[in-house]
Design a protein around this motif. Structure first.
Motif, PDB file in Angstrom:
ATOM      1  N   ARG A 252     -21.300 -28.038  -6.923  1.00  0.00           N
ATOM      2  CA  ARG A 252     -19.986 -28.411  -6.381  1.00  0.00           C
ATOM      3  C   ARG A 252     -19.481 -27.385  -5.379  1.00  0.00           C
ATOM      4  O   ARG A 252     -18.896 -27.720  -4.360  1.00  0.00           O
ATOM      5  N   LEU A 253     -19.692 -26.112  -5.680  1.00  0.00           N
ATOM      6  CA  LEU A 253     -19.160 -25.058  -4.822  1.00  0.00           C
ATOM      7  C   LEU A 253     -20.140 -24.620  -3.736  1.00  0.00           C
ATOM      8  O   LEU A 253     -19.802 -23.772  -2.910  1.00  0.00           O
ATOM      9  N   HIS A 254     -21.295 -25.218  -3.715  1.00  0.00           N
ATOM     10  CA  HIS A 254     -22.331 -24.822  -2.759  1.00  0.00           C
ATOM     11  C   HIS A 254     -21.866 -24.931  -1.308  1.00  0.00           C
ATOM     12  O   HIS A 254     -22.179 -24.071  -0.480  1.00  0.00           O
ATOM     13  N   ASN A 255     -21.092 -25.947  -0.981  1.00  0.00           N
ATOM     14  CA  ASN A 255     -20.711 -26.194   0.423  1.00  0.00           C
ATOM     15  C   ASN A 255     -19.342 -25.643   0.796  1.00  0.00           C
ATOM     16  O   ASN A 255     -18.848 -25.929   1.872  1.00  0.00           O
ATOM     17  N   ILE A 256     -18.741 -24.910  -0.091  1.00  0.00           N
ATOM     18  CA  ILE A 256     -17.401 -24.375   0.236  1.00  0.00           C
ATOM     19  C   ILE A 256     -17.556 -23.124   1.060  1.00  0.00           C
ATOM     20  O   ILE A 256     -18.358 -22.282   0.871  1.00  0.00           O
TER      21      ILE A 256
END
Length: 159
Positions: free
Chosen positions: A155-159
């Motif tokens: 989920r946080l990979h692309n932030i």
């Protein structure tokens, strides 16, 4: 219908909302952190129904945000005092003040954040953990922590 619980979530925002996500709870914490302690003080401040006030105060006590302390034995009456966990909620309230002043106050600020001693205006800032550098909000982001699940990492990979 039973409300879904957010406690099993690993998201700290979801867990926080489980504790204080109901708007009466947030306003009660605001008042408690500004020094109100007694049932009648909260009722007067918020113009809230007694049954709702009782439920919200009990939920904040159960969540560990407030401590219920007797101040009268006859009749038995209590004060509600912020715990350390509750006191740490002040940063959330200050973020609400900052955001609300910026986006929801076209008539101007009715509440300002100031230094208690000097009276100087304050703005919300972040510092590095070593407290050597102040950073503006647009430099801040989130990343997976050591306890993050694979789903949270994705989920946080692309932030």
């Amino acid at each position: 219908m039973q409300r879904k619980t957010l406690l099993p979530s690993e998201c700290p925002i979801a867990r926080g909302l489980e504790q204080v996500g109901e708007w009466w709870s947030i306003l009660l914490m605001r008042d408690a952190l500004q020094g109100l302690k007694r049932f009648d003080e909260f009722a007067r401040s918020l113009d809230i129904a007694p049954s709702m006030l009782t439920r919200r105060l009990n939920s904040l006590v159960d969540a560990g945000m407030l401590q219920k302390v007797p101040y009268s034995q006859r009749p038995l009456r209590y004060e509600y005092i912020p715990t350390d966990k509750g006191k740490d909620f002040l940063v959330v309230l200050m973020a609400f003040v900052s955001w609300g002043n910026k986006h929801l106050a076209p008539e101007g600020e009715s509440v300002q954040m100031v230094d208690r001693d000097s009276g100087q205006r304050l703005k919300l800032m972040f510092t590095t953990i070593a407290e050597t550098q102040s950073l503006p909000l647009d430099r801040c982001t989130v990343r997976p922590g050591p306890a993050a699940s694979a789903a949270m990492r994705d989920r946080l990979h692309n932030i």
